[in-house]
Design a protein around this motif. Structure first.
Motif, PDB file in Angstrom:
ATOM      1  N   ALA A  95       0.896  -1.255   0.030  1.00  0.00           N
ATOM      2  CA  ALA A  95       0.061  -0.052   0.041  1.00  0.00           C
ATOM      3  C   ALA A  95       0.948   1.176  -0.118  1.00  0.00           C
ATOM      4  CB  ALA A  95      -1.029  -0.023   1.101  1.00  0.00           C
ATOM      5  N   ASP A  96       2.081   1.294   0.798  1.00  0.00           N
ATOM      6  CA  ASP A  96       2.759   2.340   0.825  1.00  0.00           C
ATOM      7  C   ASP A  96       3.469   2.617  -0.387  1.00  0.00           C
ATOM      8  OD1 ASP A  96       2.265   3.053   3.517  1.00  0.00           O
ATOM      9  OD2 ASP A  96       3.963   1.931   4.361  1.00  0.00           O
ATOM     10  N   LEU A  97       3.940   1.455  -1.176  1.00  0.00           N
ATOM     11  CA  LEU A  97       4.578   1.588  -2.305  1.00  0.00           C
ATOM     12  C   LEU A  97       3.544   2.387  -3.455  1.00  0.00           C
ATOM     13  CD1 LEU A  97       6.721  -1.070  -4.199  1.00  0.00           C
ATOM     14  CD2 LEU A  97       4.853   0.177  -5.566  1.00  0.00           C
ATOM     15  N   LEU A  98       2.258   1.957  -3.736  1.00  0.00           N
ATOM     16  CA  LEU A  98       1.431   2.395  -4.670  1.00  0.00           C
ATOM     17  C   LEU A  98       1.277   4.002  -4.180  1.00  0.00           C
ATOM     18  CD1 LEU A  98      -1.270  -0.316  -4.791  1.00  0.00           C
ATOM     19  CD2 LEU A  98       0.617   0.450  -6.599  1.00  0.00           C
ATOM     20  N   ALA A  99       1.021   4.318  -2.750  1.00  0.00           N
ATOM     21  CA  ALA A  99       0.654   5.645  -2.492  1.00  0.00           C
ATOM     22  C   ALA A  99       1.867   6.579  -2.643  1.00  0.00           C
ATOM     23  CB  ALA A  99       0.275   5.478  -0.968  1.00  0.00           C
ATOM     24  N   TYR A 100       2.878   6.184  -2.274  1.00  0.00           N
ATOM     25  CA  TYR A 100       4.147   7.207  -2.421  1.00  0.00           C
ATOM     26  C   TYR A 100       4.702   6.932  -3.825  1.00  0.00           C
ATOM     27  CZ  TYR A 100       4.480   7.633   2.660  1.00  0.00           C
ATOM     28  OH  TYR A 100       4.098   8.055   3.860  1.00  0.00           O
ATOM     29  N   SER A 101       4.512   6.054  -4.714  1.00  0.00           N
ATOM     30  CA  SER A 101       4.822   6.215  -6.047  1.00  0.00           C
ATOM     31  C   SER A 101       3.797   7.264  -6.731  1.00  0.00           C
ATOM     32  CB  SER A 101       4.581   4.867  -6.716  1.00  0.00           C
ATOM     33  OG  SER A 101       5.359   4.074  -6.350  1.00  0.00           O
ATOM     34  N   SER A 102       2.599   7.244  -6.499  1.00  0.00           N
ATOM     35  CA  SER A 102       1.456   8.324  -6.753  1.00  0.00           C
ATOM     36  C   SER A 102       1.772   9.784  -6.330  1.00  0.00           C
ATOM     37  CB  SER A 102       0.339   8.023  -6.400  1.00  0.00           C
ATOM     38  OG  SER A 102      -0.842   8.989  -6.724  1.00  0.00           O
ATOM     39  N   TYR A 103       2.528   9.898  -5.113  1.00  0.00           N
ATOM     40  CA  TYR A 103       2.854  11.163  -4.430  1.00  0.00           C
ATOM     41  C   TYR A 103       4.115  11.480  -5.160  1.00  0.00           C
ATOM     42  CZ  TYR A 103       4.587  14.320  -0.697  1.00  0.00           C
ATOM     43  OH  TYR A 103       4.906  15.489   0.011  1.00  0.00           O
ATOM     44  N   LEU A 104       5.248  10.651  -5.437  1.00  0.00           N
ATOM     45  CA  LEU A 104       6.186  11.110  -6.458  1.00  0.00           C
ATOM     46  C   LEU A 104       5.678  11.687  -7.509  1.00  0.00           C
ATOM     47  CD1 LEU A 104       8.725   8.291  -5.307  1.00  0.00           C
ATOM     48  CD2 LEU A 104       8.962  10.805  -4.779  1.00  0.00           C
ATOM     49  N   SER A 105       4.874  11.029  -8.482  1.00  0.00           N
ATOM     50  CA  SER A 105       4.566  11.380  -9.758  1.00  0.00           C
ATOM     51  C   SER A 105       3.655  12.514  -9.646  1.00  0.00           C
ATOM     52  CB  SER A 105       4.007  10.107 -10.286  1.00  0.00           C
ATOM     53  OG  SER A 105       2.729   9.809  -9.593  1.00  0.00           O
ATOM     54  N   THR A 106       3.099  13.046  -8.572  1.00  0.00           N
ATOM     55  CA  THR A 106       2.323  14.181  -8.322  1.00  0.00           C
ATOM     56  C   THR A 106       2.984  15.251  -7.908  1.00  0.00           C
ATOM     57  OG1 THR A 106       1.290  13.141  -6.593  1.00  0.00           O
ATOM     58  CG2 THR A 106       0.159  12.865  -8.841  1.00  0.00           C
ATOM     59  N   ARG A 107       3.342  15.299  -6.808  1.00  0.00           N
ATOM     60  CA  ARG A 107       3.972  16.420  -5.831  1.00  0.00           C
ATOM     61  C   ARG A 107       5.395  16.499  -6.329  1.00  0.00           C
ATOM     62  NH1 ARG A 107       2.725  19.190  -1.356  1.00  0.00           N
ATOM     63  NH2 ARG A 107       0.596  19.149  -2.301  1.00  0.00           N
ATOM     64  N   GLY A 108       6.152  15.304  -6.473  1.00  0.00           N
ATOM     65  CA  GLY A 108       7.608  15.363  -6.923  1.00  0.00           C
ATOM     66  C   GLY A 108       7.432  16.055  -8.308  1.00  0.00           C
ATOM     67  N   SER A 109       6.880  15.511  -9.325  1.00  0.00           N
ATOM     68  CA  SER A 109       6.872  16.193 -10.575  1.00  0.00           C
ATOM     69  C   SER A 109       6.358  17.593 -10.331  1.00  0.00           C
ATOM     70  CB  SER A 109       6.093  15.316 -11.505  1.00  0.00           C
ATOM     71  OG  SER A 109       4.491  15.401 -11.302  1.00  0.00           O
ATOM     72  N   GLY A 110       5.398  17.818  -9.754  1.00  0.00           N
ATOM     73  CA  GLY A 110       5.205  19.502  -9.762  1.00  0.00           C
ATOM     74  C   GLY A 110       6.443  20.450  -9.357  1.00  0.00           C
ATOM     75  N   LEU A 111       7.092  19.805  -8.016  1.00  0.00           N
ATOM     76  CA  LEU A 111       8.242  20.478  -7.789  1.00  0.00           C
ATOM     77  C   LEU A 111       9.426  20.544  -8.820  1.00  0.00           C
ATOM     78  CD1 LEU A 111       8.449  19.173  -4.266  1.00  0.00           C
ATOM     79  CD2 LEU A 111       7.647  21.398  -4.905  1.00  0.00           C
ATOM     80  N   ILE A 112       9.453  19.773  -9.355  1.00  0.00           N
ATOM     81  CA  ILE A 112      10.541  19.966 -10.609  1.00  0.00           C
ATOM     82  C   ILE A 112       9.854  20.683 -11.817  1.00  0.00           C
ATOM     83  CG2 ILE A 112      11.367  18.239 -12.607  1.00  0.00           C
ATOM     84  CD1 ILE A 112      11.874  16.074 -10.584  1.00  0.00           C
ATOM     85  N   ALA A 113       8.630  20.629 -11.792  1.00  0.00           N
ATOM     86  CA  ALA A 113       7.992  21.554 -12.961  1.00  0.00           C
ATOM     87  C   ALA A 113       8.226  22.930 -12.786  1.00  0.00           C
ATOM     88  CB  ALA A 113       6.496  21.360 -13.242  1.00  0.00           C
ATOM     89  N   LEU A 114       8.069  23.256 -11.241  1.00  0.00           N
ATOM     90  CA  LEU A 114       8.322  24.733 -10.653  1.00  0.00           C
ATOM     91  C   LEU A 114       9.830  24.767 -10.880  1.00  0.00           C
ATOM     92  CD1 LEU A 114       6.269  24.722  -7.380  1.00  0.00           C
ATOM     93  CD2 LEU A 114       6.109  26.011  -9.611  1.00  0.00           C
ATOM     94  N   SER A 115      10.786  24.148 -10.509  1.00  0.00           N
ATOM     95  CA  SER A 115      12.226  24.304 -10.588  1.00  0.00           C
ATOM     96  C   SER A 115      12.887  24.661 -11.907  1.00  0.00           C
ATOM     97  CB  SER A 115      12.606  23.322  -9.725  1.00  0.00           C
ATOM     98  OG  SER A 115      14.325  23.733  -9.573  1.00  0.00           O
ATOM     99  N   LEU A 116      12.438  23.655 -12.910  1.00  0.00           N
ATOM    100  CA  LEU A 116      13.504  23.608 -14.054  1.00  0.00           C
ATOM    101  C   LEU A 116      12.470  24.201 -15.292  1.00  0.00           C
ATOM    102  CD1 LEU A 116      14.855  20.026 -13.917  1.00  0.00           C
ATOM    103  CD2 LEU A 116      15.968  22.327 -13.435  1.00  0.00           C
TER     104      LEU A 116
END
Length: 407
Positions: A95-116
């Protein structure tokens, strides 16, 4: 049979400019010996049916996207059972793998979008020139702008799309010419109050810092005092996905908010990144040269990007090309409307026939940026430039006559 992994190529001091591609490279490096796979910086999303990189070619089949590739490997190789912990997780860890993979692909990609991407400084100085090195001309004029537009959408999902400092036409018309700072960036409008005189990155710094701190704190809490994120003895696919995002977050941009937050106060996330790097420092990646696109294919890809940018037709074209347009019964209708067919044929023909003209007349992507605006009184497709002017003379684009008013 060797595995072919196709990715976005090296940039910004990393093995790829894309987080999921970095994750896939790291996972393959951990799972396979160099002789068992090949790494190709094709920079071509059109290779696979899903139009996504990373893309794996094996056994005559294409698999796209990091998660799908890992799933494919777990079904088709025994190496994954020995080198990845995904098949030995508890229910809570799954469950953690699925949840945090989704977290990385949403919040993580959003932060990279802001930065780069959304940041005008980083886009002009780092990201846009990187794509200029990766892509052949004239694809540098269509693909990177599409990628940046999608990245700005992700930034807007975090409530910070205005960092891109893109002036909307109606806003400019309503409030007059946009003001610029001494460094040439657009000032924010009056409704933002005292922040008006600051650059977009500066006005967004507090909010950006908060988002970055929250992101890294979440990963720190997940990892705890263990070596890997799910407290496993060997890494899971989540560890490599996190590695891909953290690598890009450590890029030193003109406003390195992410990099500073990652390295602050001895974060476990920073130590995790160093651990993942150390595991592969002696591994020689099996790079192979990509097959050349060739002029016909390059121009067809360019034409496809040009069609996608046409208001009203682009979305229908993209949906059809990637699997069909649903009709009223929910079935996939694989036939385009006559107008859309005409638009596609004309743009593709013009792109191919006018390749030489385009190559001579347009500077390479990453060169000095110019902005062109059509006179406000102009109507019809010719207001979109030379290609629009050529389309405007076709019968399918004739404007309907204005009905005379009845007395």
């Amino acid at each position: 049979m060797s595995f072919e992994l196709h990715v976005w190529g090296p940039a910004l001091g990393r093995d790829s400019i894309d987080a999921e591609c970095l994750a896939a490279i790291a996972a393959f490096r951990h799972i396979f010996a160099p002789s068992e796979w090949s790494l190709i910086a094709s920079n071509d999303t059109y290779l696979s049916p899903e139009h996504t990189l990373p893309a794996l070619f094996h056994g005559g089949l294409w698999t796209s996207g990091y998660t799908n590739i890992i799933s494919y490997l777990t079904w088709h190789t025994t190496s994954c059972d020995e080198r990845l912990s995904d098949n030995d997780l508890t229910s809570q860890q799954e469950a953690d793998l699925l949840a945090y993979s989704s977290y990385l692909s949403t919040r993580g990609s959003g932060l990279i979008a802001l930065s780069l991407y959304a940041s005008p400084n980083a886009w002009v100085e780092l990201t846009r020139p990187a794509y200029s090195e990766l892509l052949p001309f004239p694809l540098t004029w269509t693909i990177p702008t599409t990628i940046r537009a999608a990245a700005i959408d992700k930034a807007e999902s975090l409530g910070m799309g205005y960092i891109a400092a893109e002036a909307e036409a109606d806003e400019a018309a309503a409030q007059g010419p946009a003001e610029t700072t001494s460094t040439g960036f657009l000032r924010l409008r009056q409704q933002l109050g005292p922040r008006k005189s600051m650059q977009p990155e500066q006005t967004a710094a507090i909010r950006f810092q908060q988002l970055a701190d929250d992101f890294f704190t979440t990963l720190d809490e997940l990892q705890g005092a263990e070596k890997y994120l799910l407290q496993t003895s060997i890494p899971s696919s989540l560890d490599f996905l996190a590695y891909g995002y953290l690598e890009l977050m450590q890029v030193q941009t003109p406003f390195p908010i992410l990099a500073r937050s990652l390295m602050a106060n001895g974060r476990p996330s920073a130590q995790f990144l160093q651990t993942m790097r150390a595991q592969s420092q002696d591994y020689v990646l099996p790079w192979e040269e990509p097959a050349p696109l060739g002029l016909p294919r390059t121009m067809l890809v360019f034409a496809d990007g040009a069609i996608e940018s046409i208001a009203g037709a682009g979305e229908s074209w993209r949906r059809w090309r990637r699997g069909g347009i649903e009709n009223e019964q929910g079935e996939q209708a694989q036939t385009l409307t006559p107008t859309l067919v005409a638009v596609g044929s004309v743009v593709a023909g013009l792109a191919a026939a006018g390749a030489a003209v385009i190559l001579r007349g347009i500077p390479s992507f990453g060169a000095t940026t110019h902005r062109f605006e059509a006179p406000k009184e102009e109507k019809g497709l010719h207001r979109f430039g030379e290609i629009g002017a050529m389309l405007d003379v076709l019968p399918i684009f004739d404007q309907p006559p204005t009905p005379s008013s009845s007395l």
